[in-house]
Write a protein that holds these residues in place. Structure first.
Motif, PDB file in Angstrom:
ATOM      1  N   ARG A  83       0.792  -1.225   0.000  1.00 37.06           N
ATOM      2  CA  ARG A  83       0.000   0.000   0.000  1.00 37.06           C
ATOM      3  C   ARG A  83       0.828   1.281   0.000  1.00 37.06           C
ATOM      4  O   ARG A  83       0.325   2.337  -0.383  1.00 37.06           O
ATOM      5  N   ALA A  84       2.082   1.214   0.428  1.00 37.76           N
ATOM      6  CA  ALA A  84       2.839   2.458   0.607  1.00 37.76           C
ATOM      7  C   ALA A  84       4.101   2.563  -0.243  1.00 37.76           C
ATOM      8  O   ALA A  84       4.569   3.670  -0.494  1.00 37.76           O
ATOM      9  N   ALA A  85       4.660   1.440  -0.697  1.00 35.02           N
ATOM     10  CA  ALA A  85       5.979   1.485  -1.347  1.00 35.02           C
ATOM     11  C   ALA A  85       5.985   2.282  -2.640  1.00 35.02           C
ATOM     12  O   ALA A  85       7.034   2.774  -3.059  1.00 35.02           O
ATOM     13  N   PHE A  86       4.821   2.438  -3.300  1.00 33.12           N
ATOM     14  CA  PHE A  86       4.786   3.168  -4.573  1.00 33.12           C
ATOM     15  C   PHE A  86       5.240   4.617  -4.428  1.00 33.12           C
ATOM     16  O   PHE A  86       5.674   5.239  -5.391  1.00 33.12           O
ATOM     17  N   ALA A  87       5.144   5.177  -3.217  1.00 31.40           N
ATOM     18  CA  ALA A  87       5.472   6.588  -3.015  1.00 31.40           C
ATOM     19  C   ALA A  87       6.944   6.816  -2.687  1.00 31.40           C
ATOM     20  O   ALA A  87       7.357   7.962  -2.512  1.00 31.40           O
ATOM     21  N   VAL A  88       7.753   5.756  -2.600  1.00 31.38           N
ATOM     22  CA  VAL A  88       9.187   5.937  -2.344  1.00 31.38           C
ATOM     23  C   VAL A  88       9.829   6.584  -3.569  1.00 31.38           C
ATOM     24  O   VAL A  88       9.573   6.193  -4.704  1.00 31.38           O
ATOM     25  N   SER A  89      10.681   7.557  -3.357  1.00 32.48           N
ATOM     26  CA  SER A  89      11.342   8.245  -4.466  1.00 32.48           C
ATOM     27  C   SER A  89      12.338   7.321  -5.154  1.00 32.48           C
ATOM     28  O   SER A  89      13.055   6.561  -4.505  1.00 32.48           O
ATOM     29  N   ASN A  90      12.392   7.393  -6.499  1.00 32.72           N
ATOM     30  CA  ASN A  90      13.395   6.646  -7.248  1.00 32.72           C
ATOM     31  C   ASN A  90      14.493   7.554  -7.787  1.00 32.72           C
ATOM     32  O   ASN A  90      15.287   7.144  -8.628  1.00 32.72           O
ATOM     33  N   ALA A 100      11.621   3.878   2.886  1.00 29.76           N
ATOM     34  CA  ALA A 100      10.348   4.003   3.595  1.00 29.76           C
ATOM     35  C   ALA A 100      10.617   3.880   5.091  1.00 29.76           C
ATOM     36  O   ALA A 100      11.532   3.176   5.517  1.00 29.76           O
ATOM     37  N   LEU A 101       9.825   4.571   5.865  1.00 32.06           N
ATOM     38  CA  LEU A 101       9.990   4.580   7.313  1.00 32.06           C
ATOM     39  C   LEU A 101       9.042   3.560   7.939  1.00 32.06           C
ATOM     40  O   LEU A 101       7.829   3.689   7.835  1.00 32.06           O
ATOM     41  N   LEU A 102       9.618   2.538   8.571  1.00 31.72           N
ATOM     42  CA  LEU A 102       8.837   1.539   9.295  1.00 31.72           C
ATOM     43  C   LEU A 102       8.793   1.938  10.766  1.00 31.72           C
ATOM     44  O   LEU A 102       9.834   2.091  11.402  1.00 31.72           O
ATOM     45  N   PRO A 106       3.888  -0.075  20.288  1.00 34.10           N
ATOM     46  CA  PRO A 106       3.385  -1.186  21.099  1.00 34.10           C
ATOM     47  C   PRO A 106       2.073  -1.777  20.603  1.00 34.10           C
ATOM     48  O   PRO A 106       1.827  -2.970  20.801  1.00 34.10           O
ATOM     49  N   ASP A 107       1.218  -0.965  19.956  1.00 30.91           N
ATOM     50  CA  ASP A 107      -0.081  -1.457  19.524  1.00 30.91           C
ATOM     51  C   ASP A 107      -0.357  -1.192  18.045  1.00 30.91           C
ATOM     52  O   ASP A 107      -1.489  -1.330  17.587  1.00 30.91           O
ATOM     53  N   ARG A 108       0.685  -0.815  17.279  1.00 32.71           N
ATOM     54  CA  ARG A 108       0.457  -0.445  15.881  1.00 32.71           C
ATOM     55  C   ARG A 108       1.760  -0.512  15.095  1.00 32.71           C
ATOM     56  O   ARG A 108       2.837  -0.241  15.628  1.00 32.71           O
ATOM     57  N   VAL A 109       1.638  -0.878  13.808  1.00 35.15           N
ATOM     58  CA  VAL A 109       2.778  -0.880  12.886  1.00 35.15           C
ATOM     59  C   VAL A 109       2.407   0.007  11.706  1.00 35.15           C
ATOM     60  O   VAL A 109       1.315  -0.122  11.144  1.00 35.15           O
ATOM     61  N   GLU A 110       3.313   0.925  11.326  1.00 35.60           N
ATOM     62  CA  GLU A 110       3.053   1.846  10.225  1.00 35.60           C
ATOM     63  C   GLU A 110       4.216   1.855   9.249  1.00 35.60           C
ATOM     64  O   GLU A 110       5.371   1.613   9.633  1.00 35.60           O
ATOM     65  N   LEU A 111       3.902   2.148   7.987  1.00 36.04           N
ATOM     66  CA  LEU A 111       4.928   2.332   6.961  1.00 36.04           C
ATOM     67  C   LEU A 111       4.613   3.625   6.229  1.00 36.04           C
ATOM     68  O   LEU A 111       3.488   3.820   5.752  1.00 36.04           O
ATOM     69  N   VAL A 112       5.605   4.527   6.152  1.00 28.61           N
ATOM     70  CA  VAL A 112       5.423   5.837   5.540  1.00 28.61           C
ATOM     71  C   VAL A 112       6.420   5.988   4.399  1.00 28.61           C
ATOM     72  O   VAL A 112       7.597   5.629   4.547  1.00 28.61           O
ATOM     73  N   ALA A 113       5.957   6.534   3.271  1.00 28.02           N
ATOM     74  CA  ALA A 113       6.836   6.787   2.130  1.00 28.02           C
ATOM     75  C   ALA A 113       6.415   8.077   1.450  1.00 28.02           C
ATOM     76  O   ALA A 113       5.228   8.403   1.406  1.00 28.02           O
ATOM     77  N   LEU A 138      14.502   3.022   8.769  1.00 25.08           N
ATOM     78  CA  LEU A 138      14.470   3.396   7.361  1.00 25.08           C
ATOM     79  C   LEU A 138      14.904   2.203   6.513  1.00 25.08           C
ATOM     80  O   LEU A 138      16.032   1.722   6.632  1.00 25.08           O
ATOM     81  N   ILE A 139      13.998   1.736   5.645  1.00 22.29           N
ATOM     82  CA  ILE A 139      14.271   0.570   4.802  1.00 22.29           C
ATOM     83  C   ILE A 139      14.477   1.046   3.366  1.00 22.29           C
ATOM     84  O   ILE A 139      13.586   1.666   2.782  1.00 22.29           O
ATOM     85  N   PRO A 140      15.637   0.768   2.747  1.00 22.52           N
ATOM     86  CA  PRO A 140      15.879   1.203   1.370  1.00 22.52           C
ATOM     87  C   PRO A 140      14.840   0.655   0.401  1.00 22.52           C
ATOM     88  O   PRO A 140      14.244  -0.407   0.623  1.00 22.52           O
TER      89      PRO A 140
END
Length: 261
Positions: A83-90, A100-102, A106-113, A138-140
């Motif tokens: 759902r989020a990886a498409f927004a990572v800059s190339n 992307a920022l993972l 404690p009660d939630r996991v989010e990924l931001v790009a 930060l995951i490349p």
């Protein structure tokens, strides 16, 4: 992976060439044998290949895997990346935007790009196993795709162990281990661009919206791929123009009570 070894040994092989050979084989069984001077022989059915390889010592030493900081279900990670990886800059050289920022809470996991002009935030209400404090990793971009493949190769409820050291991130999924460099730097302060409670908000059926968007975008201009969205009480209207090709308009029911927007 399972195999029937006649003995133990190791050698550094040309990965791409070996992959191309194995992909071309029809027989289900492949035999690999080390030869003199660090050559290898690959045999399958009537096919025989001999490849120049290198000594094991020429391969970089693998870092030791630390204890996990958290374990997350594979299905959760795969869904967030999808759902989020498409927004990572190339664009090379953008460092933190090339990742992307993972966020492990404690009660939630989010990924931001984000690539600077669009932003994706995906989240799931889940409790990461073993998490002691919030982690922001930060995951490349390339590692994201590999991680999605690893998570997709195991059952959705199986756990992916996440670990880190001073310079690497480690993801263990079943029998597979992904190691990637840790990107240094600070991810942009994205919270400020998220919509606030006083912003325009509409609720609509996702399937209907997607299907309408696909149809209308068929006539979007080649020079401007945008689709116009117009909100009115009870509905959202999608429209696109393709110049001489024509135009398209479609309305979808929406829960919206504000003025035209």
């Amino acid at each position: 992976m399972p195999c029937r070894p006649a003995g133990e040994g190791s050698v550094t092989v040309p990965a791409r060439r070996l992959l191309d050979i194995v992909r071309s084989l029809r027989d289900v069984t492949v035999q690999v044998r080390t030869l003199e001077n660090d050559w290898i022989q690959v045999t399958s059915g009537r096919s025989i290949f001999k490849l120049a390889a290198m000594a094991r010592k020429n391969f970089p030493a693998m870092p030791d895997v630390p204890q996990p900081v958290a374990c997350v279900p594979a299905g959760v990670l795969r869904g967030l990346i999808d759902r989020a990886a498409f927004a990572v800059s190339n664009q090379e050289g953008w460092y933190t935007l090339n990742a992307a920022l993972l966020i492990l809470k404690p009660d939630r996991v989010e990924l931001v790009a984000t690539d600077g002009s669009r932003l994706a935030l995906a989240g799931r209400e889940v409790e990461p196993n073993g998490l002691k404090a919030e982690e922001r990793l930060l995951i490349p971009r390339r590692a994201l795709g590999l991680l999605e493949r690893l998570a997709g190769a195991i059952a959705s409820d199986m756990l992916v162990a996440i670990a880190k050291d001073d310079g690497h991130l480690f993801f263990t999924a079943g029998d597979s281990l992904l190691i990637t460099r840790m990107i240094a730097g600070e991810f942009p302060k994205y919270e400020g661009v998220l919509p606030q409670s006083n912003g325009v908000r509409a609720m609509l059926d996702a399937v209907s919206f997607r299907e309408a968007l696909e149809r209308v975008s068929l006539l979007a201009s080649e020079h401007h791929h945008g689709v116009s969205l117009t909100l009115k009480p009870g509905r959202i209207t999608l429209s696109a123009t393709g110049g001489e090709m024509g135009e398209a308009t479609e309305s979808v029911e929406a829960s919206y009570a504000g003025g035209p927007f």
